[in-house]
Design an enzyme around this catalytic site. Sequence first.
Site, PDB file in Angstrom:
ATOM      1  N   ASP A   1      12.549  30.814  68.653  1.00 42.84           N
ATOM      2  CA  ASP A   1      13.026  29.525  69.165  1.00 42.84           C
ATOM      3  C   ASP A   1      13.986  28.932  68.130  1.00 42.84           C
ATOM      4  OD1 ASP A   1      13.075  27.293  70.897  1.00 42.84           O
ATOM      5  OD2 ASP A   1      11.615  26.266  69.633  1.00 42.84           O
TER       6      ASP A   1
ATOM      7  N   GLU B   1      12.310  30.058  64.629  1.00 45.98           N
ATOM      8  CA  GLU B   1      10.889  29.765  64.766  1.00 45.98           C
ATOM      9  C   GLU B   1      10.216  31.010  65.298  1.00 45.98           C
ATOM     10  OE1 GLU B   1      10.341  26.037  66.896  1.00 45.98           O
ATOM     11  OE2 GLU B   1      10.470  24.984  64.964  1.00 45.98           O
TER      12      GLU B   1
ATOM     13  N   GLU C   1       7.537  32.764  67.155  1.00 42.23           N
ATOM     14  CA  GLU C   1       6.568  32.354  68.174  1.00 42.23           C
ATOM     15  C   GLU C   1       6.197  33.542  69.056  1.00 42.23           C
ATOM     16  OE1 GLU C   1       7.324  28.796  70.359  1.00 42.23           O
ATOM     17  OE2 GLU C   1       8.682  27.951  68.841  1.00 42.23           O
TER      18      GLU C   1
ATOM     19  N   HIS D   1       2.133  24.972  60.582  1.00 42.74           N
ATOM     20  CA  HIS D   1       3.524  24.605  60.843  1.00 42.74           C
ATOM     21  C   HIS D   1       3.647  23.103  61.103  1.00 42.74           C
ATOM     22  CE1 HIS D   1       7.615  24.671  62.388  1.00 42.74           C
ATOM     23  NE2 HIS D   1       7.185  24.070  63.479  1.00 42.74           N
TER      24      HIS D   1
ATOM     25  N   ARG E   1       7.923  13.394  57.491  1.00 39.46           N
ATOM     26  CA  ARG E   1       7.315  12.055  57.481  1.00 39.46           C
ATOM     27  C   ARG E   1       6.438  11.781  56.265  1.00 39.46           C
ATOM     28  NH1 ARG E   1       6.865  13.924  62.663  1.00 39.46           N
ATOM     29  NH2 ARG E   1       4.804  14.746  62.236  1.00 39.46           N
TER      30      ARG E   1
ATOM     31  N   LYS F   1      17.322  22.444  70.089  1.00 33.94           N
ATOM     32  CA  LYS F   1      16.575  23.611  70.560  1.00 33.94           C
ATOM     33  C   LYS F   1      17.200  24.210  71.822  1.00 33.94           C
ATOM     34  CE  LYS F   1      12.810  22.677  67.951  1.00 33.94           C
ATOM     35  NZ  LYS F   1      12.037  23.622  67.152  1.00 33.94           N
TER      36      LYS F   1
ATOM     37  N   GLN G   1      17.931  18.207  64.824  1.00 31.55           N
ATOM     38  CA  GLN G   1      16.563  17.843  65.229  1.00 31.55           C
ATOM     39  C   GLN G   1      16.083  16.573  64.519  1.00 31.55           C
ATOM     40  OE1 GLN G   1      13.730  20.971  64.429  1.00 31.55           O
ATOM     41  NE2 GLN G   1      12.013  19.880  65.351  1.00 31.55           N
TER      42      GLN G   1
ATOM     43  N   TYR H   1      15.137  13.578  67.211  1.00 31.44           N
ATOM     44  CA  TYR H   1      13.837  13.898  67.825  1.00 31.44           C
ATOM     45  C   TYR H   1      12.959  12.708  68.167  1.00 31.44           C
ATOM     46  CZ  TYR H   1      10.643  13.291  63.802  1.00 31.44           C
ATOM     47  OH  TYR H   1       9.880  12.785  62.798  1.00 31.44           O
TER      48      TYR H   1
ATOM     49  N   THR I   1       5.659  27.440  66.466  1.00 31.80           N
ATOM     50  CA  THR I   1       5.870  28.281  65.294  1.00 31.80           C
ATOM     51  C   THR I   1       4.546  28.705  64.683  1.00 31.80           C
ATOM     52  OG1 THR I   1       7.874  27.044  64.887  1.00 31.80           O
ATOM     53  CG2 THR I   1       7.073  28.439  63.097  1.00 31.80           C
TER      54      THR I   1
HETATM   55 CA    CA Z   1       9.451  25.883  68.808  1.00 29.68          CA
END
Ligand code: CA
Length: 427
Positions: free
Chosen positions: A237, A203, A205, A137, A146, A257, A244, A248, A354
Amino acid sequence: MSATSWVASANAPDHNFPVQNLPYGVFRTPGHDARCGVAIGDLVLDLSALEQAGLLGAGGSEPVFGQPNINAFMALGSEAWARVRARLTDLLATAGDPALRDDTTLRGRALLPVDSVELLLPIAVAGYTDFYAGRQHALNLGTILRGADNALPPNWLHIPTGYNGRASTVVVSGTDIRRPLGQRKPPSATMPTFGPSQRLDIELELGAVVGQGSTMGQPITVAEADAMIFGFVLLNDWSARDIQAWEYQPLGPFQSKAFASTISPWVVTKAALDAFRVPTPPREQPLLPYLQEPGPMLFDIALEVAMQPQGAASSTTISRTNANTLYYSAAQQLAHHSVSGCRMDVGDLLGSGTISGPDKGQYGSLMELSWSGQQPLQLDGGQTRSFIEDGDTLTLRGWAQGDGYRVGFGECRGTILPAPVRPEWAQ
Ligand code: CA
């Protein structure tokens, strides 16, 4: 042959709640207060009723199971956890103590069809911290945000990274979720805009539930951390990717979130999962001594995500993966969380991050499954999705597969409602 229960529905080999599981939850029935229970087959066993009848004692000075969360029980510590689990196993196993089985009046009062009760948030969430322990993830999201050359942040193989989330918006499965409003700015735009998130995501989790606290200023070891964990829940999540991406850096996720995190209603105990422990994957960089594990601390838990648009005849399973792919265990995360001296409390919830497996059908978010919207998913019934639309229902499922039985988590489900309307903020 594996152990069976005199509650017949618990013995189906694919049932989530056999006598080997006994997960804790909180429920309510009309006209009665919320209280603690365990799931056994298709029934909920009212622990408060057993406590009042003198069949079950957690060992504290006060009754604990009439509370609207399991925190008071967790606070009694691991000896109480083991004692109650052993007693419940004895009361529910086919070859155990017949005191409950043979008491028709008590059985009628204490064993309720799960369909007849309202399941509530099982813990009073003291704090919610979300980690980032899924290597695939982190690699996928880093590549999308990125580029492949800077995908995995330089600290990632050394630190279980995380951020402090919001306990106030942790909700139980079945709670509808409002699409969040916020700022977003695509890379091509010069100025941000405001409105409903257009890239709303899940997400997948696991959430670790901390059952024993620590002292401010006192770090804990990985072994101590493992002992402090009471159990695990499924955790979705919910994430607004457009909000984001803009917010972030440098302090991490915030509003993207903060609006909701959904957990499953049953806390599956670490004791029930002990038979499914597996080691973390090989270390790509040596870990500092304070993060080294004394034994296997991940769990072999199969995980699935299903998506169902409003009005669709059926749901589509969009991901299948396993919690054994995580790079850091919950015990490592908890040890790292305390190492600065941060106090951990009974009822703290730690998100794993995640969980994405190495292959595309194993990714734990839509951002990865649709590769940032470039490869929309095909759903049964003909619809396609890159991100969540209003009315969509997302359901997480998970279970550890034993020999002839499953230790399951049930469902972690949520439906997305349209964003709130504030015309005075229109652009
Ligand atoms: Ca998360």
